[in-house]
Design an enzyme around this catalytic site. Structure first.
Site, PDB file in Angstrom:
ATOM      1  N   GLU A   1      -6.425   4.893   3.000  1.00 26.78           N
ATOM      2  CA  GLU A   1      -5.740   4.264   1.868  1.00 26.78           C
ATOM      3  C   GLU A   1      -6.729   3.821   0.813  1.00 26.78           C
ATOM      4  O   GLU A   1      -6.475   3.942  -0.391  1.00 26.78           O
ATOM      5  CB  GLU A   1      -4.923   3.056   2.345  1.00 26.78           C
ATOM      6  CG  GLU A   1      -4.090   2.382   1.260  1.00 26.78           C
ATOM      7  CD  GLU A   1      -4.846   1.371   0.405  1.00 26.78           C
ATOM      8  OE1 GLU A   1      -4.367   1.036  -0.691  1.00 26.78           O
ATOM      9  OE2 GLU A   1      -5.937   0.920   0.828  1.00 26.78           O
TER      10      GLU A   1
ATOM     11  N   ASP B   1       0.545  -4.532   2.355  1.00 24.22           N
ATOM     12  CA  ASP B   1      -0.870  -4.351   2.034  1.00 24.22           C
ATOM     13  C   ASP B   1      -1.310  -5.368   0.991  1.00 24.22           C
ATOM     14  O   ASP B   1      -2.082  -5.059   0.099  1.00 24.22           O
ATOM     15  CB  ASP B   1      -1.130  -2.922   1.545  1.00 24.22           C
ATOM     16  CG  ASP B   1      -2.617  -2.637   1.366  1.00 24.22           C
ATOM     17  OD1 ASP B   1      -3.443  -3.372   1.956  1.00 24.22           O
ATOM     18  OD2 ASP B   1      -2.965  -1.690   0.634  1.00 24.22           O
TER      19      ASP B   1
END
Length: 472
Positions: free
Chosen positions: A336, A364
Site C-alpha cells: 500500500e 488506514d
C-alpha cells in the site's frame, strides 16, 4: 444487562438474525425506506452481542495482543522485504487457525526499494549531524556523497522565484504544516521541483504535526524527463533552524550520503479470508487494512491496527456463530505504501464481479477511539449507513461523514461501489506517522476493542441486509 446478552449470544449459533424481505422488480428495490430502517433495527440485539464480546467479553484486547505478537517479532514490513513476506505467511497461518473460510494468498508483483546507509552532516556554519530518512523510490548519492551549499525555501512558489539561486545546491524545504493532504505534496514532488531548477538534492521538512526531533519517511515520485536527484526528509527542528540561519544570510553547507537503491519488482501476496454468505455468497462486503509498512518503527499504527481490527471483525462474527447473507471478505493488502500496488492488482483481478460488491471498507488512519465512519456513496446509501451506525449508540459512535476514500479502496469507489473508512481521533496520528515512533507504545487496547466492534457491526449488518447498498 450486557453480560446477559453476551451469554445468550455466545452460547448459540445465531446464523442470520436480522429480518428482511426483498421486493424487487428488474433489480430495483420496491421497499420503502421505513421498511429498510425496520430491517436494520432488527439487528439491534446482534449489534449489542458484537459490542459486548469485543469490548467487555472474552475477545477484549485480542486484536491488540495479536498485533503486538506480530510486530514485536517480525518488525517493520517494507515492500520487497523478507520481513513483509514473513508477516504474510504468518498471517496466512493465523487466519487458517482462526477457522476462517477460503483463506488464500493472491500473488502480485510489488516494488523493491532499500534505503541503505544514509547520513547528513552540516559542515558550515558548524558541525551538526542531521537526522534524515530517505524517501521511498529515491536514488542514492555517489559513494562520496554530495557536498553543497543549501538554499532554504518555504514553498514551491518561493523556489520558482529563486530558481536562479538553486543550481548546484541542496534545496531544503521548510514548508508550514497545514494538514497532511495539503502538505504532503512537498514530500512527493519536492525532488522533481528542485531538480527542474538544477538542484543536486532535496531535503524536506517532515510532514508531521508535531516533532521530538524525528524524521518521517514516505513515498516520493519522479517525473519523466526530469533528472532524478536524491531526496530525504529531515526533522521539523532542523528545517526551522536552517530557515532561521538563512534569514540571517548565514551560509549553510551540507554533506549528504544515501545508499538508496531500487531493485526489480518482486513477488508478494494479498492475504484473503472469508465468512461465506448464507444466501448470496457471490455478493461481497469487503473489510481491509494493509500489512506492509515503512522500514522504520514497527508499523503498528500504520497500518497494523487497521489490518488487525479487520481480522478481528471476522473473528467476532465467527465466534458468535453468525453467518450473514452475503460474503464477508477480509483482504490484507500488500505494498500500500508504494501507492496501493497490491490493491490495484486485486481490483484488476476481481473487477469483473464489481456488480456484486455492496461495500468496500478500509481502516488506514489509525485505530484510536472512533467517532463513526467516513462514507462515499449515493444519498440513499448514506441514509442507510446512518441507520446502521445508529446501532452503535451504546458506544456513542454514530457519525457518518463524507469522504470514505482510501488508497486501497479508491479503485472500487471511483467505479461506483460505496466505500467507508474508519473515522477516529487523529490528533496524535501524524506525530508518529512513517517514523521510528510508530510502535506498539502508540496503540491502546481498549480503543482497538471499540474500533473492532464498530468494524464488525457495520460490516455484518450491511452484509446481512436483504439487498445491496444502492449506487448512484
Amino acid at each position: 444487562m450486557k453480560f446477559l446478552i453476551f451469554a445468550f449470544f455466545g452460547g448459540v449459533h445465531l446464523l442470520s438474525l436480522c429480518s428482511g424481505k426483498a421486493i424487487c422488480k428488474n433489480g430495483i428495490s420496491k421497499r420503502t425506506f421505513e421498511e429498510i430502517k425496520e430491517e436494520i433495527a432488527s439487528c439491534g440485539d446482534v449489534a449489542k452481542a458484537i459490542i459486548n464480546l469485543a469490548v467487555y467479553g472474552k475477545a477484549q484486547n485480542r486484536s491488540y495482543e495479536r498485533l503486538a505478537l506480530l510486530v514485536d517479532t517480525v518488525g517493520p514490513r517494507l515492500s520487497g522485504s523478507k520481513n513483509l513476506e514473513k508477516a504474510i505467511q504468518i498471517m496466512y497461518q493465523n487466519l487458517q487457525q482462526d477457522g476462517l473460510e477460503k483463506v488464500h494468498l493472491e500473488p502480485v508483483r510489488i516494488p523493491h526499494w532499500e534505503r541503505g546507509e544514509e547520513s547528513a552532516v552540516m559542515l558550515e556554519p558548524r558541525i551538526h549531524k542531521i537526522a534524515i530518512l530517505g524517501l521511498g523510490s529515491s536514488i542514492g548519492t555517489p559513494p562520496e556523497g554530495i557536498t553543497a551549499e543549501v538554499l532554504v525555501v518555504t514553498s514551491f512558489d518561493e523556489l520558482q522565484r529563486r530558481a536562479s539561486e538553486a543550481r548546484g545546491k541542496i534545496v531544503v524545504y521548510n514548508q508550514p504544516y497545514i494538514n497532511y493532504s495539503r502538505t504532503v505534496q512537498y514530500r512527493t514532488q519536492g525532488a522533481v521541483e528542485a531538480a527542474k531548477v538544477g538542484a543536486l538534492a532535496s531535503l524536506i521538512r517532515s510532514v508531521a504535526s508535531f516533532s521530538i526531533y524525528s524524521p518521517h519517511t514516505g513515498i516520493q515520485e519522479y517525473q519523466d524527463g526530469v533528472p532524478k536527484i536524491p531526496t530525504a526528509c529531515i526533522t521539523v527542528e532542523d528545517a526551522e533552524m536552517m530557515s532561521r540561519m538563512a534569514s540571517h544570510g548565514i551560509k549553510i553547507v551540507i554533506q549528504l550520503k544515501m545508499g538508496a537503491k531500487t531493485y526489480p519488482d518482486t513477488d508478494s501476496f494479498n492475504t484473503v479470508a472469508e465468512i461465506t454468505g448464507s444466501k448470496y455468497p457471490e455478493q461481497v462486503v469487503l473489510v481491509s487494512g494493509h500489512l506492509d509498512s515503512w522500514d522504520v518503527g514497527q508499523g503498528a499504527m500504520d497500518d497494523g491496527g487497521g489490518a488487525f481490527i479487520s481480522w478481528e471483525a471476522l473473528s467476532l462474527i465467527k465466534d458468535l456463530g453468525l453467518r450473514p447473507k452475503r460474503t464477508l471478505r477480509l483482504v490484507l493488502w500488500t505494498a500500500e505504501e508504494q501507492g496501493g500496488v497490491g490493491a490495484f492488482q486485486y481490483y484488476q483481478l476481481h473487477k469483473v464481479n464489481i456488480s456484486n460488491y455492496s461495500l468496500v471498507m478500509e481502516s488506514d488512519a489509525g485505530t484510536f477511539l472512533p467517532t463513526g465512519l467516513q462514507f462515499t456513496g449515493s444519498e440513499k446509501a448514506r441514509a442507510i449507513m446512518e441507520e446502521v451506525m445508529s446501532l452503535l449508540q451504546p458506544l456513542n459512535i454514530t457519525q457518518v461523514l463524507s469522504h470514505g476514500e482510501g488508497t486501497d479502496i479508491n479503485f472500487w469507489i471511483q467505479a461506483g461501489v460505496p466505500g467507508a473508512s474508519l473515522l477516529d481521533d487523529l490528533y496524535k496520528y501524524f506525530f508518529f506517522h512513517h517514523s521510528h515512533g510508530d510502535t506498539m507504545t502508540v496503540m491502546d487496547p481498549k480503543q482497538m476493542n471499540v474500533a473492532a466492534a464498530v468494524w464488525a457491526v457495520v460490516s455484518y449488518v450491511v452484509a446481512d441486509m436483504e439487498e445491496m447498498l444502492p449506487r448512484s
